[in-house]
Design a protein around this motif. Sequence first.
Motif, short mmCIF file in Angstrom:
data_model
loop_
_atom_site.label_atom_id
_atom_site.label_comp_id
_atom_site.label_asym_id
_atom_site.label_seq_id
_atom_site.Cartn_x
_atom_site.Cartn_y
_atom_site.Cartn_z
N VAL A 1 0.84 -1.21 0.00
CA VAL A 1 0.00 0.00 0.00
C VAL A 1 0.87 1.25 0.00
O VAL A 1 0.64 2.21 -0.76
CB VAL A 1 -0.94 0.00 1.21
CG1 VAL A 1 -1.65 1.34 1.35
CG2 VAL A 1 -1.97 -1.13 1.09
N LEU A 2 1.91 1.26 0.84
CA LEU A 2 2.81 2.41 0.89
C LEU A 2 3.49 2.63 -0.45
O LEU A 2 3.66 3.77 -0.90
CB LEU A 2 3.86 2.22 1.99
CG LEU A 2 3.36 2.29 3.42
CD1 LEU A 2 4.50 1.98 4.40
CD2 LEU A 2 2.77 3.67 3.74
N ARG A 3 3.90 1.54 -1.10
CA ARG A 3 4.55 1.66 -2.41
C ARG A 3 3.59 2.29 -3.44
O ARG A 3 3.97 3.18 -4.19
CB ARG A 3 5.02 0.29 -2.90
CG ARG A 3 5.72 0.34 -4.26
CD ARG A 3 6.31 -1.00 -4.65
NE ARG A 3 5.28 -2.02 -4.83
CZ ARG A 3 5.12 -3.08 -4.06
NH1 ARG A 3 5.91 -3.28 -3.02
NH2 ARG A 3 4.17 -3.96 -4.31
N GLU A 4 2.34 1.82 -3.45
CA GLU A 4 1.36 2.38 -4.38
C GLU A 4 1.13 3.86 -4.12
O GLU A 4 1.06 4.67 -5.06
CB GLU A 4 0.04 1.61 -4.25
CG GLU A 4 0.10 0.18 -4.76
CD GLU A 4 -1.19 -0.58 -4.49
OE1 GLU A 4 -2.13 0.03 -3.92
OE2 GLU A 4 -1.26 -1.76 -4.84
N GLU A 5 1.02 4.22 -2.85
CA GLU A 5 0.78 5.63 -2.52
C GLU A 5 2.01 6.48 -2.84
O GLU A 5 1.88 7.63 -3.29
CB GLU A 5 0.39 5.76 -1.06
CG GLU A 5 -0.95 5.11 -0.74
CD GLU A 5 -1.35 5.28 0.71
OE1 GLU A 5 -2.52 5.02 1.03
OE2 GLU A 5 -0.50 5.69 1.54
N PHE A 6 3.19 5.95 -2.59
CA PHE A 6 4.44 6.65 -2.90
C PHE A 6 4.50 6.97 -4.39
O PHE A 6 4.79 8.11 -4.79
CB PHE A 6 5.60 5.76 -2.47
CG PHE A 6 6.97 6.26 -2.83
CD1 PHE A 6 7.55 7.33 -2.17
CD2 PHE A 6 7.70 5.63 -3.84
CE1 PHE A 6 8.82 7.77 -2.50
CE2 PHE A 6 8.97 6.07 -4.18
CZ PHE A 6 9.53 7.14 -3.51
N ALA B 1 -13.51 -8.23 2.84
CA ALA B 1 -13.25 -7.90 1.43
C ALA B 1 -12.86 -6.43 1.27
O ALA B 1 -11.94 -6.10 0.52
CB ALA B 1 -14.48 -8.22 0.59
N ARG B 2 -13.55 -5.55 2.00
CA ARG B 2 -13.20 -4.13 1.90
C ARG B 2 -11.81 -3.88 2.47
O ARG B 2 -11.04 -3.08 1.92
CB ARG B 2 -14.24 -3.29 2.65
CG ARG B 2 -15.62 -3.25 1.97
CD ARG B 2 -16.52 -2.20 2.60
NE ARG B 2 -16.81 -2.51 4.00
CZ ARG B 2 -17.82 -3.28 4.40
NH1 ARG B 2 -18.63 -3.84 3.50
NH2 ARG B 2 -18.05 -3.50 5.68
N ALA B 3 -11.46 -4.57 3.55
CA ALA B 3 -10.13 -4.38 4.15
C ALA B 3 -9.05 -4.88 3.21
O ALA B 3 -8.00 -4.25 3.07
CB ALA B 3 -10.06 -5.12 5.49
N LEU B 4 -9.28 -6.02 2.55
CA LEU B 4 -8.29 -6.54 1.61
C LEU B 4 -8.10 -5.59 0.44
O LEU B 4 -6.99 -5.38 -0.05
CB LEU B 4 -8.72 -7.92 1.10
CG LEU B 4 -8.56 -9.08 2.09
CD1 LEU B 4 -9.19 -10.34 1.54
CD2 LEU B 4 -7.08 -9.31 2.40
N ALA B 5 -9.20 -5.01 -0.02
CA ALA B 5 -9.09 -4.05 -1.13
C ALA B 5 -8.29 -2.82 -0.73
O ALA B 5 -7.53 -2.30 -1.53
CB ALA B 5 -10.49 -3.66 -1.59
#
Length: 266
Positions: A182-187, A262-266
């Motif tokens: 997640v951090l990589r995607e946001e970065f 499912a929402r948490a995994l997304a």
Amino acid sequence: MNSAAGKDTMHLDAPRTTRTTPAPRTVTVAYAGGDERRGPLTMGQANMIRCILRDDPEHINNHDVWAIPPGAGPDDVVDALRALALRHEGLRTTFPHAPGSAPVEQVVAAEGTFTVTVLDHTEFPEEPARYAESVARAARAGRFALDREFPLRICLLSLRGVPVHAALASSHAVTDGSALAVLREEFLALLAGEELPAPASFAPLDLAAEEASPTGKRKSEASLRYWERIIRTEPQEMFAEPRAAGADGRARQLTLRSGRGARALA
């Protein structure tokens, strides 16, 4: 951004094709504007911290390599990292405790600093990605100081001043493999100039509060009853999935239906 010469505190297990290891430079990054908070650990944090205090840090710490897109400069990288620190309370969290004891609370800082080790190369090895992986793995060595250390050890690998990879290790008290993704995607989104929506997940302190609520306690008690029954009565199989085959040619399978999950995994 304040820059200062730093000591080489990271052992680089680089491929033999590396001609020389450049002298590291330490950049100190300041952040401010978050909320200061304090409270108990979540159950997951407490469990992971027990492992961190017990296990080999090279085993329990995480690592990742983030490729820097063309056109991003060192200041862009630092600004994106600072934005992540302000966005995620977990990155501003420490776990104060006396020597020899385990933490029982977490503290979120409103402001502070972290460091980025810069290795500027005149020439990269023949396999830059493999080299970056080795730097990230080397950063896993040594326990994180839970009471004071920023939970990411970041090394920026650049080629003649142009950033190419961010190689980092992380404390498992704050991140796991999914969180690093997640951090990589946001970065990368920040480097692309995108505006990120507000985080959809609970901050750790909010989750701890939910766990301590009457509803949270009922869920925990129900979960304990369920798993005690399973462990006492069912065959012990982990990660059952369709491609696995048991000794009799059949594999037990698990289907989990949870809208919240499912929402948490997304």
